[in-house]
Structures are given as structure tokens and as C-alpha cells.
Enzyme design. Sequence first.
Site, short mmCIF file in Angstrom:
data_model
loop_
_atom_site.label_atom_id
_atom_site.label_comp_id
_atom_site.label_asym_id
_atom_site.label_seq_id
_atom_site.Cartn_x
_atom_site.Cartn_y
_atom_site.Cartn_z
N THR A 110 -16.60 -9.56 -10.77
CA THR A 110 -16.30 -8.31 -11.46
C THR A 110 -14.86 -7.87 -11.17
O THR A 110 -14.13 -7.45 -12.07
CB THR A 110 -17.29 -7.21 -11.03
OG1 THR A 110 -18.62 -7.71 -11.16
CG2 THR A 110 -17.14 -5.97 -11.89
N THR A 111 -14.45 -7.98 -9.91
CA THR A 111 -13.09 -7.61 -9.54
C THR A 111 -12.09 -8.50 -10.26
O THR A 111 -11.08 -8.03 -10.81
CB THR A 111 -12.90 -7.71 -8.02
OG1 THR A 111 -13.85 -6.84 -7.38
CG2 THR A 111 -11.49 -7.32 -7.61
N ASP B 34 -23.40 -10.62 3.62
CA ASP B 34 -22.40 -11.51 3.03
C ASP B 34 -20.99 -11.01 3.31
O ASP B 34 -20.07 -11.79 3.59
CB ASP B 34 -22.60 -11.64 1.52
CG ASP B 34 -23.96 -12.19 1.16
OD1 ASP B 34 -24.51 -12.99 1.94
OD2 ASP B 34 -24.48 -11.83 0.09
N ARG C 78 -16.03 -12.33 8.98
CA ARG C 78 -16.11 -13.20 10.16
C ARG C 78 -15.32 -14.49 9.94
O ARG C 78 -14.59 -14.93 10.81
CB ARG C 78 -17.57 -13.52 10.49
CG ARG C 78 -17.72 -14.42 11.70
CD ARG C 78 -19.19 -14.74 12.00
NE ARG C 78 -19.29 -15.63 13.13
CZ ARG C 78 -19.18 -16.96 13.04
NH1 ARG C 78 -19.00 -17.54 11.88
NH2 ARG C 78 -19.26 -17.70 14.11
N HIS D 248 -15.06 -3.54 -3.34
CA HIS D 248 -16.34 -2.93 -3.66
C HIS D 248 -16.15 -1.97 -4.84
O HIS D 248 -15.03 -1.57 -5.15
CB HIS D 248 -16.89 -2.16 -2.46
CG HIS D 248 -17.43 -3.06 -1.39
ND1 HIS D 248 -17.41 -2.74 -0.06
CD2 HIS D 248 -18.02 -4.28 -1.46
CE1 HIS D 248 -17.96 -3.71 0.64
NE2 HIS D 248 -18.33 -4.66 -0.19
N HIS E 151 -25.42 -6.37 -0.18
CA HIS E 151 -25.05 -7.70 0.31
C HIS E 151 -24.18 -7.59 1.56
O HIS E 151 -23.30 -8.41 1.80
CB HIS E 151 -24.36 -8.50 -0.79
CG HIS E 151 -23.07 -7.90 -1.25
ND1 HIS E 151 -22.99 -6.69 -1.86
CD2 HIS E 151 -21.80 -8.37 -1.17
CE1 HIS E 151 -21.73 -6.41 -2.14
NE2 HIS E 151 -20.99 -7.42 -1.73
N SER F 200 -19.98 -12.91 -8.77
CA SER F 200 -19.95 -11.55 -8.24
C SER F 200 -20.32 -11.60 -6.77
O SER F 200 -21.12 -12.44 -6.34
CB SER F 200 -20.95 -10.70 -9.02
OG SER F 200 -21.01 -9.41 -8.48
N GLY F 201 -19.75 -10.68 -5.98
CA GLY F 201 -20.01 -10.67 -4.54
C GLY F 201 -21.48 -10.72 -4.18
O GLY F 201 -21.91 -11.59 -3.40
N LYS G 181 -12.48 -0.50 -6.45
CA LYS G 181 -11.86 -1.35 -7.48
C LYS G 181 -10.62 -0.71 -8.09
O LYS G 181 -9.62 -1.37 -8.31
CB LYS G 181 -12.89 -1.70 -8.55
CG LYS G 181 -13.91 -2.73 -8.08
CD LYS G 181 -14.73 -3.23 -9.22
CE LYS G 181 -15.92 -4.07 -8.80
NZ LYS G 181 -15.85 -4.88 -7.63
#
Length: 145
Positions: A40-41, A94, A100, A12, A91, A58-59, A16
Site C-alpha cells: 500500500t505504501t 512482523d 530485529r 503504517h 501484524h 502489504s505489510g 503514510k
Amino acid sequence: MKATKRIALVAHDERKQDLLMWVRQNKDTLAKHELFATGTTGKLLADQCGLAITRMKSGPLGGDQMLGAMIAKGELDLLIFFWDPMSAQPHDVDVKALLRMSVLYNIPTACNRATADFFITSPWFNTDYEPVVKDYSGYIRRPLG
């Protein structure tokens, strides 16, 4: 899983720099493996560390779900996800789904630096390892009839 691992790197925004520091510290070891990251990461790590990283979206734009699908298809071996426990994420569903999937398919998951340090120093990090995956087929509900 084989000695060369397929590793997802996710962080996140507020984490980062923590992940970047960890990757820099472990760059030589990580370079021997196949790396994946959310957009982005992945850009940050590739630019700052010079590692070959396959980037997803991106996430918040589906990258977390793309990694979750890779886990479900047996295409990822480890998840290193420095998530931010202090900030709400738009998100979040997600993120929860990705975590999970990592539990469901029993792939090692590091959510903080200490756990990531334990992973990378484990004798199994660079050797073959066969995880035990629970059979959840009995949990699938059948339509009523």
C-alpha cells in the site's frame, strides 16, 4: 554498500502521509537509488511521486517479512520505516521481526522523519560505505547431545 543504495520505504496507515511528504521533499535524491516498499505504501508513493518502486505484499500480508528476508540476504541497504507508536498493529510480530533484522544486520534504520532527514543529508547516503556487521555465529545454540 555501494553509492546507489537499495532503500526500503514502509509506513503504517497513520504515518503514510508523513512518509509521502518526506519522499516528495527528497524525491530527486531518492530517484538515484533503488526503492522498495510494502504494497500500500509503495502504491501511494509511486502514484503520488512518480518514482520507480518495487512493491512487496502489504505489510500485514507478508510484506514486512519479505523485506526482512531481503535484509538477511544482503539485498537491502537502508530501512526507512515510519511506524505508528500510538496504534496497535495486527501484524506487530512482523514489524518487530523486520526491525530485529535491521539491527542484526546493522543496516541504517530511520523510524521517524528526523532520523530520515539525518540519513539523506549524510555524506554516506550517496557514496560507498562499508558497515561493520557483528558475527553472531557464536550465539547459535547447538543441539544437546
